[in-house]
Design a protein around this motif. Structure first.
Motif, PDB file in Angstrom:
ATOM      1  N   VAL A 194      -0.162  10.234   8.315  1.00 37.62           N
ATOM      2  CA  VAL A 194       1.086  10.010   7.586  1.00 37.62           C
ATOM      3  C   VAL A 194       1.409  11.232   6.734  1.00 37.62           C
ATOM      4  O   VAL A 194       2.561  11.681   6.661  1.00 37.62           O
ATOM      5  N   ALA A 195       0.385  11.825   6.129  1.00 37.79           N
ATOM      6  CA  ALA A 195       0.569  12.935   5.193  1.00 37.79           C
ATOM      7  C   ALA A 195       1.052  14.217   5.860  1.00 37.79           C
ATOM      8  O   ALA A 195       1.406  15.173   5.168  1.00 37.79           O
ATOM      9  N   ALA A 196       1.087  14.237   7.192  1.00 35.68           N
ATOM     10  CA  ALA A 196       1.552  15.436   7.892  1.00 35.68           C
ATOM     11  C   ALA A 196       3.044  15.412   8.163  1.00 35.68           C
ATOM     12  O   ALA A 196       3.593  16.384   8.682  1.00 35.68           O
ATOM     13  N   ASP A 209       0.837  -1.193   0.000  1.00 40.96           N
ATOM     14  CA  ASP A 209       0.000   0.000   0.000  1.00 40.96           C
ATOM     15  C   ASP A 209       0.876   1.249   0.000  1.00 40.96           C
ATOM     16  O   ASP A 209       1.930   1.271   0.656  1.00 40.96           O
ATOM     17  N   LEU A 210       0.424   2.272  -0.698  1.00 38.85           N
ATOM     18  CA  LEU A 210       1.175   3.533  -0.748  1.00 38.85           C
ATOM     19  C   LEU A 210       0.379   4.683  -0.144  1.00 38.85           C
ATOM     20  O   LEU A 210      -0.801   4.867  -0.444  1.00 38.85           O
ATOM     21  N   GLN A 211       1.077   5.446   0.698  1.00 43.06           N
ATOM     22  CA  GLN A 211       0.601   6.742   1.176  1.00 43.06           C
ATOM     23  C   GLN A 211       1.626   7.795   0.750  1.00 43.06           C
ATOM     24  O   GLN A 211       2.733   7.448   0.312  1.00 43.06           O
ATOM     25  N   LEU A 212       1.265   9.066   0.897  1.00 38.59           N
ATOM     26  CA  LEU A 212       2.142  10.147   0.454  1.00 38.59           C
ATOM     27  C   LEU A 212       2.599  10.974   1.657  1.00 38.59           C
ATOM     28  O   LEU A 212       1.791  11.395   2.485  1.00 38.59           O
ATOM     29  N   LEU A 218       9.269  10.102   8.588  1.00 37.32           N
ATOM     30  CA  LEU A 218       8.641   8.782   8.569  1.00 37.32           C
ATOM     31  C   LEU A 218       9.676   7.667   8.591  1.00 37.32           C
ATOM     32  O   LEU A 218       9.454   6.602   9.185  1.00 37.32           O
ATOM     33  N   SER A 219      10.812   7.904   7.956  1.00 36.80           N
ATOM     34  CA  SER A 219      11.853   6.867   7.875  1.00 36.80           C
ATOM     35  C   SER A 219      12.510   6.586   9.218  1.00 36.80           C
ATOM     36  O   SER A 219      13.236   5.594   9.357  1.00 36.80           O
ATOM     37  N   THR A 220      12.242   7.422  10.201  1.00 36.41           N
ATOM     38  CA  THR A 220      12.819   7.210  11.535  1.00 36.41           C
ATOM     39  C   THR A 220      11.812   6.610  12.516  1.00 36.41           C
ATOM     40  O   THR A 220      12.173   6.315  13.655  1.00 36.41           O
ATOM     41  N   ILE A 221      10.564   6.427  12.088  1.00 34.05           N
ATOM     42  CA  ILE A 221       9.514   5.959  13.001  1.00 34.05           C
ATOM     43  C   ILE A 221       9.481   4.433  13.026  1.00 34.05           C
ATOM     44  O   ILE A 221       9.228   3.795  11.997  1.00 34.05           O
ATOM     45  N   ASP A 271      -3.376   7.067   9.186  1.00 34.52           N
ATOM     46  CA  ASP A 271      -2.772   7.553  10.427  1.00 34.52           C
ATOM     47  C   ASP A 271      -1.723   6.574  10.948  1.00 34.52           C
ATOM     48  O   ASP A 271      -1.753   5.380  10.632  1.00 34.52           O
ATOM     49  N   LEU A 272      -0.837   7.090  11.773  1.00 37.16           N
ATOM     50  CA  LEU A 272       0.274   6.292  12.301  1.00 37.16           C
ATOM     51  C   LEU A 272      -0.114   5.451  13.514  1.00 37.16           C
ATOM     52  O   LEU A 272       0.623   4.538  13.899  1.00 37.16           O
ATOM     53  N   ASP A 273      -1.261   5.703  14.113  1.00 38.14           N
ATOM     54  CA  ASP A 273      -1.597   5.202  15.441  1.00 38.14           C
ATOM     55  C   ASP A 273      -1.521   3.685  15.588  1.00 38.14           C
ATOM     56  O   ASP A 273      -0.999   3.177  16.588  1.00 38.14           O
ATOM     57  N   ARG A 274      -2.059   2.921  14.638  1.00 33.44           N
ATOM     58  CA  ARG A 274      -2.171   1.469  14.802  1.00 33.44           C
ATOM     59  C   ARG A 274      -0.837   0.763  14.712  1.00 33.44           C
ATOM     60  O   ARG A 274      -0.606  -0.233  15.409  1.00 33.44           O
ATOM     61  N   LEU A 275       0.061   1.251  13.878  1.00 33.33           N
ATOM     62  CA  LEU A 275       1.274   0.498  13.551  1.00 33.33           C
ATOM     63  C   LEU A 275       2.557   1.098  14.108  1.00 33.33           C
ATOM     64  O   LEU A 275       3.631   0.538  13.908  1.00 33.33           O
ATOM     65  N   THR A 276       2.448   2.224  14.797  1.00 33.51           N
ATOM     66  CA  THR A 276       3.633   2.857  15.381  1.00 33.51           C
ATOM     67  C   THR A 276       3.256   3.411  16.759  1.00 33.51           C
ATOM     68  O   THR A 276       2.087   3.397  17.155  1.00 33.51           O
ATOM     69  N   ASP A 277       4.247   3.952  17.455  1.00 32.70           N
ATOM     70  CA  ASP A 277       3.963   4.598  18.740  1.00 32.70           C
ATOM     71  C   ASP A 277       3.715   6.097  18.576  1.00 32.70           C
ATOM     72  O   ASP A 277       3.643   6.831  19.556  1.00 32.70           O
ATOM     73  N   ARG A 278       3.564   6.555  17.341  1.00 31.96           N
ATOM     74  CA  ARG A 278       3.244   7.957  17.049  1.00 31.96           C
ATOM     75  C   ARG A 278       1.769   8.058  16.679  1.00 31.96           C
ATOM     76  O   ARG A 278       1.092   7.059  16.453  1.00 31.96           O
TER      77      ARG A 278
END
Length: 249
Positions: free
Chosen positions: A71-73, A44-47, A79-82, A60-67
């Motif tokens: 994503v678009a913000a 899947d692609l997001q921008l 993003l590469s550091t999350i 959104d980042l909520d489900r798969l990260t601790d942020r």
């Protein structure tokens, strides 16, 4: 047209992810595992905020990260550091994934819907796919995504991701629009060659009609061998997760 290996090799949903094994969905590890197993891969692609396609399913980042938050913000660098929760990796860019796959197996790219629709993700995706050497296809729920990809990258196979558009799953759409989309009216306008349809709705007459007209029918998301057997009475291939789908000899 869709490369024949998309109809032969089961498609690993968000790559061959397994949280217990430390392989998060859409991660580099899951992609490498799918390649090693010989499966086709769906991603899947997001921008990002600075116009870079990243491989991530949710808005959104909520489900798969601790942020938290969209994503678009965030920039691609941010993003590469999350870290992805459940593994030891961060969010990959589409360019990185293309380098990893490098034509070894078919790659099915779902371009996620962007609100408002600007075509920026489609333009960035088409630019990265220019010159890619390997079986690749793009798809999306938003017909405008697929129409735009027809303009930007006419030689790349295109499909529509489709379903029953239930009110429960699509509350942001009016019922009139849900009813319209259930009948897959944009297939010809998008120059599509395949559908990836919700597996519990494969008996829809419109799916049978498009199949009779030559559309390749894929389906999502299969989670057991029993579901796969049922889906294959209609679909040419399955997108699967959670079990080892058999690869035809």
């Amino acid at each position: 047209m869709l490369h024949p290996d998309f109809l032969r090799l089961p498609v690993a949903h968000r790559a061959l992810h397994d949280r217990a094994a430390g392989r998060v969905e859409n991660s580099r590890a899951a992609i490498r595992a799918a390649i090693a197993a010989g499966y086709a891969i769906e991603i899947d692609l997001q921008l990002s905020s600075d116009g870079v396609p990243v491989v991530f399913h949710d808005d959104d980042l909520d489900r798969l990260t601790d942020r938290t938050g969209p994503v678009a913000a965030r920039t691609a660098q941010d993003l590469s550091t999350i870290p992805l929760t459940g593994g030891d990796e961060t969010i990959p860019t589409f360019a990185e994934v293309l380098e990893i796959v490098a034509g070894k197996v078919p790659l099915l790219v779902e371009i996620k819907d962007q609100t408002p629709f600007t075509g920026d993700l489609e333009r960035a995706t088409a630019a990265l796919l220019k010159g890619y050497d390997g079986p690749v296809a793009v798809m999306g729920f938003n017909p405008e995504t697929v129409v735009r990809m027809a303009e930007l990258a006419p030689d790349i196979a295109r499909g529509l991701t489709t379903c029953d558009y239930s009110a429960e799953d699509w509350p942001h759409l009016e019922e009139a629009e849900r009813a319209r989309l259930r009948e897959i009216p944009d297939y010809d306008r998008a120059g599509a060659s395949f559908l990836s349809h919700y597996h519990r709705d494969l008996d829809r007459p419109r799916v049978a009609e498009l199949k009779a007209q030559g559309a390749a029918i894929l389906c999502w998301t299969i989670r057991t061998p029993e579901e796969e057997a049922q889906a294959r009475t209609v679909a040419a291939n399955v997108t699967f997760e959670g079990y080892p789908a058999a690869i035809p000899s």
